[in-house]
Design a protein around this motif. Structure first.
Motif, short mmCIF file in Angstrom:
data_model
loop_
_atom_site.label_atom_id
_atom_site.label_comp_id
_atom_site.label_asym_id
_atom_site.label_seq_id
_atom_site.Cartn_x
_atom_site.Cartn_y
_atom_site.Cartn_z
N ILE A 165 -12.57 2.15 -1.46
CA ILE A 165 -12.08 1.83 -2.81
C ILE A 165 -12.73 2.75 -3.85
CG2 ILE A 165 -11.88 0.00 -4.56
CD1 ILE A 165 -12.16 -2.05 -2.28
N LYS A 166 -13.97 3.15 -3.59
CA LYS A 166 -14.67 3.97 -4.59
C LYS A 166 -14.01 5.33 -4.82
CE LYS A 166 -18.32 5.60 -1.50
NZ LYS A 166 -19.72 5.42 -1.15
N THR A 167 -13.14 5.75 -3.89
CA THR A 167 -12.46 7.03 -4.09
C THR A 167 -11.18 6.86 -4.92
OG1 THR A 167 -11.14 6.83 -2.07
CG2 THR A 167 -13.29 7.90 -1.85
N PHE A 168 -10.80 5.61 -5.20
CA PHE A 168 -9.56 5.35 -5.95
C PHE A 168 -9.78 5.48 -7.46
CE2 PHE A 168 -7.76 2.26 -2.50
CZ PHE A 168 -7.56 3.35 -1.66
N SER A 169 -8.73 5.88 -8.15
CA SER A 169 -8.78 5.89 -9.62
C SER A 169 -8.68 4.45 -10.13
CB SER A 169 -7.62 6.70 -10.19
OG SER A 169 -6.41 6.01 -9.93
N LYS A 170 -8.89 4.25 -11.43
CA LYS A 170 -8.85 2.90 -11.99
C LYS A 170 -7.47 2.26 -11.76
CE LYS A 170 -10.15 0.26 -16.03
NZ LYS A 170 -9.96 0.11 -17.44
N GLY A 171 -6.45 3.09 -11.98
CA GLY A 171 -5.07 2.58 -11.79
C GLY A 171 -4.81 2.19 -10.34
N MET A 172 -5.31 3.03 -9.41
CA MET A 172 -5.12 2.73 -7.98
C MET A 172 -5.83 1.44 -7.59
SD MET A 172 -5.71 6.58 -6.67
CE MET A 172 -5.30 6.62 -4.95
N ARG A 173 -7.02 1.25 -8.14
CA ARG A 173 -7.77 0.01 -7.86
C ARG A 173 -6.98 -1.21 -8.33
NH1 ARG A 173 -14.21 0.97 -8.51
NH2 ARG A 173 -14.19 3.12 -7.89
N LYS A 174 -6.41 -1.08 -9.53
CA LYS A 174 -5.63 -2.20 -10.08
C LYS A 174 -4.45 -2.51 -9.16
CE LYS A 174 -6.93 -4.27 -13.70
NZ LYS A 174 -7.92 -5.25 -13.45
N GLU A 230 -5.65 -4.37 -6.22
CA GLU A 230 -5.93 -5.77 -6.57
C GLU A 230 -4.63 -6.57 -6.63
OE1 GLU A 230 -8.32 -6.01 -10.18
OE2 GLU A 230 -9.55 -4.35 -9.49
N ILE A 231 -3.58 -5.94 -7.18
CA ILE A 231 -2.29 -6.63 -7.28
C ILE A 231 -1.70 -6.85 -5.89
CG2 ILE A 231 0.10 -6.35 -8.10
CD1 ILE A 231 -1.23 -4.84 -10.57
N ALA A 232 -1.77 -5.82 -5.04
CA ALA A 232 -1.27 -5.96 -3.65
C ALA A 232 -2.02 -7.09 -2.94
CB ALA A 232 -1.46 -4.64 -2.91
N THR A 233 -3.33 -7.16 -3.15
CA THR A 233 -4.15 -8.20 -2.52
C THR A 233 -3.75 -9.59 -3.02
OG1 THR A 233 -5.96 -6.59 -2.49
CG2 THR A 233 -6.54 -8.87 -2.00
N ALA A 234 -3.48 -9.68 -4.32
CA ALA A 234 -3.12 -10.99 -4.90
C ALA A 234 -1.77 -11.49 -4.40
CB ALA A 234 -3.10 -10.87 -6.42
N LEU A 235 -0.89 -10.55 -4.07
CA LEU A 235 0.49 -10.95 -3.72
C LEU A 235 0.73 -11.19 -2.24
CD1 LEU A 235 2.35 -8.37 -5.99
CD2 LEU A 235 2.51 -10.85 -6.23
N SER A 236 -0.19 -10.73 -1.38
CA SER A 236 0.14 -10.65 0.05
C SER A 236 -0.14 -11.91 0.88
CB SER A 236 -0.57 -9.45 0.69
OG SER A 236 -0.12 -8.27 0.07
N LEU A 252 0.84 -1.21 0.00
CA LEU A 252 0.00 0.00 0.00
C LEU A 252 0.87 1.25 0.00
CD1 LEU A 252 -2.92 -0.78 2.53
CD2 LEU A 252 -2.89 -1.09 0.06
N LYS A 253 1.93 1.21 0.84
CA LYS A 253 2.84 2.37 0.90
C LYS A 253 3.54 2.55 -0.44
CE LYS A 253 3.87 2.39 5.74
NZ LYS A 253 4.64 1.63 6.69
N GLU A 254 4.03 1.43 -0.98
CA GLU A 254 4.76 1.49 -2.26
C GLU A 254 3.88 2.06 -3.37
OE1 GLU A 254 6.66 -2.24 -3.08
OE2 GLU A 254 7.27 -1.59 -5.09
N PHE A 255 2.60 1.71 -3.34
CA PHE A 255 1.67 2.17 -4.37
C PHE A 255 0.96 3.48 -3.99
CE2 PHE A 255 1.01 -2.57 -5.57
CZ PHE A 255 2.01 -2.49 -6.51
N SER A 256 1.35 4.06 -2.84
CA SER A 256 0.72 5.29 -2.33
C SER A 256 -0.80 5.16 -2.22
CB SER A 256 1.05 6.49 -3.24
OG SER A 256 2.40 6.60 -3.43
N LEU A 257 -1.26 4.06 -1.64
CA LEU A 257 -2.69 3.86 -1.42
C LEU A 257 -2.99 4.05 0.06
CD1 LEU A 257 -3.14 0.58 -3.52
CD2 LEU A 257 -3.78 2.88 -4.22
N ALA A 268 3.66 3.23 -13.77
CA ALA A 268 3.07 2.25 -12.85
C ALA A 268 3.18 0.84 -13.43
CB ALA A 268 1.61 2.60 -12.59
N ARG A 269 3.02 0.73 -14.76
CA ARG A 269 3.13 -0.58 -15.39
C ARG A 269 4.52 -1.17 -15.21
NH1 ARG A 269 1.35 0.87 -20.90
NH2 ARG A 269 3.05 -0.46 -21.57
N ALA A 270 5.53 -0.31 -15.40
CA ALA A 270 6.91 -0.77 -15.23
C ALA A 270 7.15 -1.22 -13.79
CB ALA A 270 7.87 0.36 -15.60
N GLU A 271 6.56 -0.45 -12.85
CA GLU A 271 6.70 -0.75 -11.43
C GLU A 271 6.09 -2.13 -11.11
OE1 GLU A 271 5.24 1.63 -7.39
OE2 GLU A 271 4.67 2.34 -9.36
#
Lengths: 210, 285
Positions: free
Chosen positions: B127-136, B139-145, B116-121, B164-167
């Motif tokens: 979640i509804k206040t997040f942009s599409k990229g932030m939501r993604k 989702e990635i943070a959730t999948a990895l943790s 979350l810190k790395e992605f500045s979330l 963000a894609r490169a990250e």
């Protein structure tokens, strides 16, 4: 499974304020000797839970939940457990408040009347849950809303037709011997209804595709 | 080589679409890119792997176990990002962490918070206040943790800006390097796959039309650019597909070297996965 319940509770926590306000309104109205709205509170729990299905549906949580360990079973079980848990907690609060209100207003506590009213309310609430949840799992929350409307409408129509053509007082009299066991009968019927409804929902969701 | 995912003869029929005999293996420690146009069958295949769709025929094994019978054990070790399917948006990242703690045995709240810190979330924002990229990213943070051994990712980089894609791609790369983990990654952004995928599976109209290592594809395949006169000299067996553009012919060949040796046509471009997809789908035989 615990995680799924936590998720449902987290979703409905925004409605806790509304429930709190309703409980306070109920207490004030009761103490002032005005209308008894205790029956609304447990019913609100099911309504809040039904709205949680809308959020699930909007973000396709049901499909996502299947990708989680034991997702198909936990998804359904958690909804029933959370609803029953919420209804139970709110009912206990309401019963305690009703006792207090009864004592403050009349210096006595009318245990029987309060308990019968509350058990009737909980029974009605669980009846809604029993009918709604399998329909929601099968057809989605929007169609289920129409379904419950048709169901209530149907019950009213059938009820009024029966009242016109049958002498209901005689029918009721023939069941009078059950009156002493009313609460126990309601509890047993409620348990059978909820368990049956849960099993149907579980079966529907176990086959559901997204 | 040990396979973490084995799919054999997967078939699924809808009224207007059919998945036909999908067969492939994902070896341990590898990243497999899953490409194809919209509606080609990528998401349907992923849904079958995860048991989100049920009435299909064929065999799917994950970690050597049947994906339906051993569902619970398997899913403890899988992380998923699904296209448009996630937690209800009134929840916060903190709610997700609390939920997942009660679902996964290995849920790592610290790892989740670090992501979350790395992605500045912000952990307490809905979640509804997040942009599409932030939501993604969430989702990635959730999948990895929960320290999964296999990641199944359906369009995980869609909606992300290039930085963000490169990250995220870096995170996926370090994920497989850590514990011999594996990734099945479906994406429209094929440049991402060119960088990280070891294998490419190309699905078209419900059928796998190509299955190769990325190096083999990018090194051997090529696009011959020639005039109509030159094109007419090429034997049909020496090319896969061709496309006539306004000024020239673009011809997809399977082996650049062999083609160069046989024909006197000098312009043979390196292929990209985008070129390959377009020519395979829109080209003529």
């Amino acid at each position: 499974m615990i995680g799924f319940i936590k998720k449902d509770l987290a979703m409905i926590k925004s409605n806790f304020k509304l429930l709190g306000v309703l409980i306070v309104v109920y207490a004030i109205m009761g103490l002032m000797g005005k209308m008894d709205i205790s029956f609304i509170l447990p019913f609100m729990c099911v309504m809040i839970m039904i709205s949680s299905f809308s959020y699930d549906n909007y973000n396709k949580w049901d499909a996502y939940s299947i990708s989680l360990p034991n997702g198909r079973k936990s998804n359904v079980k958690s909804k029933y457990i959370t609803t029953i848990l919420m209804t139970f907690i709110v009912s206990v609060i309401t019963i305690i408040l009703s006792f207090i209100i009864s004592y403050v207003n009349t210096k006595t506590i009318n245990y029987e009347q309060i308990l019968v009213t509350m058990f009737g309310t909980i029974f009605g609430t669980l009846l809604v849950l029993t009918v709604m949840y399998p329909i929601i799992y099968k057809f989605g929350v929007e169609k289920a809303r129409i379904g419950i409307f048709l169901l209530v409408f149907g019950i009213v129509i059938i009820g009024s037709l029966l009242a016109n053509y049958l002498d209901l007082s005689n029918v009721l009299k023939s069941f009078a011997f059950l009156e002493d066991y009313l609460i126990i009968i309601l509890i047993i019927v409620a348990i059978i209804m909820v368990y049956g409804s849960y099993k149907i929902s579980e079966k529907i969701f176990s086959k559901k595709e997204f | 080589m040990e396979n973490v995912l084995e799919i054999k003869n997967l078939c699924k029929k809808y009224d207007n679409f059919e998945l036909k005999n999908i067969t492939f293996n994902l070896p341990k420690g590898m990243i497999m890119g899953f490409i194809g146009e919209n509606g080609a069958g990528k998401t349907t295949t992923i849904k079958a792997i995860l048991d989100i769709i049920k009435s299909y025929s064929g065999e799917i094994k994950i970690f050597g176990l049947d994906n339906r019978k051993d569902d619970k054990d398997i899913k403890e070790d899988i992380g998923v990002v699904l296209d448009d399917m996630f937690f209800p948006e009134i929840l916060t990242p903190n709610d997700i962490s609390n939920t997942m703690k009660g679902i996964y045995k290995n849920w790592d709240s610290k790892m989740f918070n670090d992501y979350l810190k790395e992605f500045s979330l912000l952990p307490n924002k809905q979640i509804k206040t997040f942009s599409k990229g932030m939501r993604k990213k969430l989702e990635i943070a959730t999948a990895l943790s929960h320290h999964p051994k296999l990641l199944i990712l359906d369009e995980p980089t869609s909606g992300l800006d290039p930085v963000a894609r490169a990250e995220v791609i870096d995170i996926f790369q370090s994920f497989i390097e850590k514990d011999d983990c594996s990734i099945l990654l479906s994406s429209h952004i094929t440049t991402d796959l060119e960088h990280i995928a070891d294998y490419i599976i190309f699905i078209n109209n419900g059928e796998i039309v190509l299955s190769k290592t990325t190096n083999e594809l990018l090194d051997k395949y090529g696009i011959v650019k020639c005039t109509e006169k030159e094109f007419k000299t090429i034997n049909k067996n020496d090319y896969v597909k061709y496309k006539k553009t306004k000024y020239e012919y673009e011809v997809l060949v399977e082996n650049k070297k062999d083609f160069k040796a046989k024909y006197n046509i000098s312009v043979i471009d390196k292929i990209t996965l985008d070129d390959l997809m377009v020519l395979m789908i829109k080209g003529e035989e």
